[in-house]
Design a protein around this motif. Structure first.
Motif, PDB file in Angstrom:
ATOM      1  N   ILE A   1       0.681  -0.909   0.060  1.00 29.90           N
ATOM      2  CA  ILE A   1       0.318  -0.015   0.159  1.00 29.90           C
ATOM      3  C   ILE A   1       0.872   1.466  -0.780  1.00 29.90           C
ATOM      4  N   ARG A   2       2.101   1.828   0.373  1.00 34.65           N
ATOM      5  CA  ARG A   2       2.818   2.566   1.228  1.00 34.65           C
ATOM      6  C   ARG A   2       3.616   2.766  -0.443  1.00 34.65           C
ATOM      7  N   GLU A   3       3.848   1.596  -1.353  1.00 30.84           N
ATOM      8  CA  GLU A   3       4.643   1.292  -2.442  1.00 30.84           C
ATOM      9  C   GLU A   3       3.333   2.282  -3.539  1.00 30.84           C
ATOM     10  N   LEU A   4       2.125   1.670  -3.571  1.00 34.96           N
ATOM     11  CA  LEU A   4       1.004   2.234  -4.306  1.00 34.96           C
ATOM     12  C   LEU A   4       0.458   3.710  -3.819  1.00 34.96           C
ATOM     13  N   LEU A   5       0.502   4.187  -2.613  1.00 36.41           N
ATOM     14  CA  LEU A   5       0.594   5.521  -2.731  1.00 36.41           C
ATOM     15  C   LEU A   5       1.350   6.634  -3.483  1.00 36.41           C
ATOM     16  N   SER A   6       1.696   6.081  -3.132  1.00 36.36           N
ATOM     17  CA  SER A   6       3.602   6.928  -3.493  1.00 36.36           C
ATOM     18  C   SER A   6       3.572   6.133  -4.940  1.00 36.36           C
ATOM     19  N   GLU A   7       3.368   6.019  -6.001  1.00 36.66           N
ATOM     20  CA  GLU A   7       3.625   5.555  -7.145  1.00 36.66           C
ATOM     21  C   GLU A   7       2.248   6.268  -7.917  1.00 36.66           C
ATOM     22  N   HIS A   8       1.258   6.771  -6.979  1.00 39.06           N
ATOM     23  CA  HIS A   8       0.159   7.557  -7.192  1.00 39.06           C
ATOM     24  C   HIS A   8       0.087   9.440  -6.369  1.00 39.06           C
ATOM     25  N   GLY A   9       1.058   9.369  -6.522  1.00 41.88           N
ATOM     26  CA  GLY A   9       1.323  10.733  -5.773  1.00 41.88           C
ATOM     27  C   GLY A   9       0.543  10.876  -4.540  1.00 41.88           C
ATOM     28  N   VAL A  10       0.157  10.492  -3.754  1.00 43.45           N
ATOM     29  CA  VAL A  10      -0.956  10.540  -2.467  1.00 43.45           C
ATOM     30  C   VAL A  10       0.228  10.533  -0.899  1.00 43.45           C
ATOM     31  N   SER A  11       0.613  11.841  -0.301  1.00 45.97           N
ATOM     32  CA  SER A  11       1.602  11.720   0.746  1.00 45.97           C
ATOM     33  C   SER A  11       0.890  11.152   1.677  1.00 45.97           C
ATOM     34  N   LEU A  12       1.896  10.063   2.529  1.00 47.30           N
ATOM     35  CA  LEU A  12       1.336   9.375   3.563  1.00 47.30           C
ATOM     36  C   LEU A  12       1.644   9.975   5.098  1.00 47.30           C
ATOM     37  N   HIS A  13       0.421  10.215   5.626  1.00 42.53           N
ATOM     38  CA  HIS A  13       1.341  10.611   7.021  1.00 42.53           C
ATOM     39  C   HIS A  13       0.262   9.388   8.552  1.00 42.53           C
ATOM     40  N   THR A  14       1.433   8.777   8.554  1.00 41.96           N
ATOM     41  CA  THR A  14       1.160   7.436   9.770  1.00 41.96           C
ATOM     42  C   THR A  14       1.205   8.179  10.949  1.00 41.96           C
ATOM     43  N   GLY A  15       0.349   7.738  12.079  1.00 42.46           N
ATOM     44  CA  GLY A  15       0.443   7.867  13.300  1.00 42.46           C
ATOM     45  C   GLY A  15      -0.055   8.974  13.740  1.00 42.46           C
ATOM     46  N   ARG A  16      -0.979   9.904  13.408  1.00 42.75           N
ATOM     47  CA  ARG A  16      -1.627  10.776  13.551  1.00 42.75           C
ATOM     48  C   ARG A  16      -3.378  11.047  13.097  1.00 42.75           C
ATOM     49  N   TYR A  17      -4.280  11.482  14.066  1.00 43.25           N
ATOM     50  CA  TYR A  17      -5.306  12.034  13.358  1.00 43.25           C
ATOM     51  C   TYR A  17      -5.766  13.506  14.061  1.00 43.25           C
ATOM     52  N   PRO A  18      -6.793  13.698  12.932  1.00 38.24           N
ATOM     53  CA  PRO A  18      -7.360  15.172  13.176  1.00 38.24           C
ATOM     54  C   PRO A  18      -7.803  15.740  14.271  1.00 38.24           C
ATOM     55  N   ALA A  19      -7.431  17.007  14.847  1.00 37.82           N
ATOM     56  CA  ALA A  19      -8.248  17.145  15.811  1.00 37.82           C
ATOM     57  C   ALA A  19      -9.054  18.717  15.706  1.00 37.82           C
ATOM     58  N   ARG A  20      -8.933  19.220  14.435  1.00 38.33           N
ATOM     59  CA  ARG A  20      -9.908  20.024  13.845  1.00 38.33           C
ATOM     60  C   ARG A  20      -9.579  20.096  12.449  1.00 38.33           C
ATOM     61  N   TYR A  21     -10.366  21.214  12.252  1.00 39.96           N
ATOM     62  CA  TYR A  21     -10.254  21.027  10.067  1.00 39.96           C
ATOM     63  C   TYR A  21     -10.389  22.494  10.055  1.00 39.96           C
ATOM     64  N   GLU A  22      -9.947  23.887   9.443  1.00 45.72           N
ATOM     65  CA  GLU A  22     -10.549  24.871   9.931  1.00 45.72           C
ATOM     66  C   GLU A  22     -10.111  26.112   9.035  1.00 45.72           C
ATOM     67  N   ALA A  23     -11.151  26.614   7.706  1.00 46.31           N
ATOM     68  CA  ALA A  23      -9.787  27.364   7.294  1.00 46.31           C
ATOM     69  C   ALA A  23      -8.678  26.949   6.425  1.00 46.31           C
ATOM     70  N   GLY A  24      -9.210  25.186   5.510  1.00 47.08           N
ATOM     71  CA  GLY A  24      -8.293  25.246   5.305  1.00 47.08           C
ATOM     72  C   GLY A  24      -7.014  24.649   5.388  1.00 47.08           C
ATOM     73  N   ILE A  25      -7.189  23.926   7.003  1.00 46.56           N
ATOM     74  CA  ILE A  25      -5.550  23.855   7.698  1.00 46.56           C
ATOM     75  C   ILE A  25      -6.523  22.759   8.133  1.00 46.56           C
ATOM     76  N   LEU A  26      -5.883  21.854   8.499  1.00 45.31           N
ATOM     77  CA  LEU A  26      -5.823  20.048   9.345  1.00 45.31           C
ATOM     78  C   LEU A  26      -4.884  20.141  10.529  1.00 45.31           C
ATOM     79  N   GLU A  27      -5.953  20.366  11.508  1.00 40.98           N
ATOM     80  CA  GLU A  27      -4.588  20.036  12.802  1.00 40.98           C
ATOM     81  C   GLU A  27      -4.621  18.375  13.112  1.00 40.98           C
ATOM     82  N   LEU A  28      -4.079  17.686  13.450  1.00 42.29           N
ATOM     83  CA  LEU A  28      -3.594  16.571  13.480  1.00 42.29           C
ATOM     84  C   LEU A  28      -2.495  16.432  15.122  1.00 42.29           C
ATOM     85  N   VAL A  29      -2.875  15.359  15.137  1.00 44.79           N
ATOM     86  CA  VAL A  29      -2.605  15.040  16.845  1.00 44.79           C
ATOM     87  C   VAL A  29      -1.606  13.886  16.771  1.00 44.79           C
TER      88      VAL A  29
END
Length: 404
Positions: A207-235
């Motif tokens: 899956i990591r290779e597929l995401l990279s091949e398709h140009g999807v950046s991967l951010h693991t070990g994080r989840y959103p706390a808030r989304y506002e004004a185009g900014i996703l705040e992560l924990v």
């Protein structure tokens, strides 16, 4: 005055199955196959149809459809009665279930398989719950194609959700836009330490290779706390710019007076599906506390429940305890991937990834009784084409006189 459809009467153990999803239907078909006329089966569901939901991710791309078919037809084919209604409460001492419509249904054994409720949890995000959100996702794709949306993030809640559809949405979106020569920044945010880590290292690496091949950046070990004004705040502490966010829903259990449930509404069971503290009450599927919420797992739980009840009814069945095997068909926009793992096998990493089917029938929902039933009774073609950007349709046409 509410009328209740009377169940057929075979003189066997009265088994009431509350829920018309994967777990409920697998339990229904398994019980008839294992126990025959030793059980008198009734199916209770709040909706008249069963939706084949896993293909909902393909709908916005016109690459598939989430078809549905009538529960009454499946119940008829299993020599069971069908009652339209939702579970409201249970009187365990009297062995009576009360429906949301005010009816009372008696039982000797009760199977609770009502699934879980999908809830939006991230304000400002498009929560993708299934077919009902396909049009909203289509509109997002149109905005991306027109250039008015230049970045999209795909994300999960901190816990309690099956993650595979999120990866499908991200990969299908990347393929869709690339074939139209549209450049949009795509990102996937997950609390997992590795992508699709439930399936083991081989799957994560793929899956990591597929995401990279398709140009999807991967951010693991994080989840959103808030989304506002185009900014996703992560924990933990991080921010991610995204003009749009797509999230999978958080799941919670339906509240049922008379049934012991945890703070999120889920039910504790043993490995045979018995609800703790209640006699002859079982649960299977997303309503249970088992953390992996997936159709194939629900079917396996229902199988263990069916064996336990069949033995209770006097059938020559040796019940087996629930030991999950994960199977997942990943739609990528190109060749699909078949994933398999035994998370509690005790044999180290059992992860397998293949471009060819690892089970049969090779569908999205894997159930010992339900999958063959859909294939044989519904004329269901389950194997996707090598390139899922073409039509991927499941046609289900249950004849009125389904054989038992």
């Amino acid at each position: 005055m509410t009328k209740t459809k009377q169940p057929r009467c075979y003189g066997g153990l009265r088994v009431l199955i509350a829920g018309g999803g994967v777990a409920g239907l697998e339990a229904l078909l398994a019980l008839r196959a294992l126990a025959g006329d030793l059980v008198d089966l009734e199916l209770l569901a709040p909706e008249p149809a069963f939706w084949y939901r896993p293909l909902a991710v393909a709908e916005p791309f016109d690459a598939g459809r989430a078809h549905h078919f009538e529960l009454a037809g499946i119940a008829e084919s299993a020599a069971a009665s069908f009652t339209l209604g939702g579970l409201a409460s249970v009187d365990g001492d009297a062995r009576i279930l009360r429906t949301a419509q005010g009816a009372e249904i008696g039982y000797d054994a009760l199977v609770i398989a009502c699934g879980a409720l999908p809830r939006a949890w991230l304000a400002g995000a498009l929560t993708f719950r299934g077919p009902a959100d396909s049009d909203a996702f289509r509109r997002l794709l149109a905005e991306a194609e027109s250039g008015s949306v230049r970045s999209i993030a795909f994300t999960l809640p901190a816990a309690g959700v099956w993650p595979l559809p999120l990866y499908e949405l991200a990969l299908l979106t990347a393929t869709h836009l690339a074939r139209r020569d549209k450049h949009v920044e795509l990102a996937l945010v997950t609390p997992e330490q590795a992508p699709l880590s439930l399936f083991g290292k081989a799957a994560s690496d793929t899956i990591r290779e597929l995401l990279s091949e398709h140009g999807v950046s991967l951010h693991t070990g994080r989840y959103p706390a808030r989304y506002e004004a185009g900014i996703l705040e992560l924990v933990p502490d991080q921010t991610l710019a995204a003009e749009r966010v797509v999230a999978l829903p958080r799941l919670e259990g339906l509240r049922m007076p008379g049934i012991p449930q945890d703070a999120d509404g889920f039910i504790a069971t043993d490995l045979s599906g018995r609800v703790r503290g209640l006699a002859s009450v079982y649960a299977a599927g997303d309503i249970t506390q088992f953390p992996i919420k997936q159709g194939g797992v629900a079917a396996q739980q229902a199988g263990a429940v069916a064996e336990a009840i069949a033995a209770q009814a006097g059938a020559a069945v040796q019940p087996h305890r629930f030991q999950p095997v994960l199977r997942g068909l990943l739609l990528t926009g190109g060749a699909p991937r078949y994933l398999r793992s035994e998370p509690h096998g005790g044999r180290g990493d059992t992860s397998t990834v293949a471009g060819e089917p690892l089970w049969w029938p090779p569908g999205k929902i894997v159930g010992r009784y339900l999958a063959p039933y859909l294939a044989s009774h519904g004329g269901l073609e389950l194997q996707p084409p090598a390139d899922t950007t073409g039509a991927l349709e499941i046609e289900i046409d249950l004849p009125a006189d389904n054989p038992t």
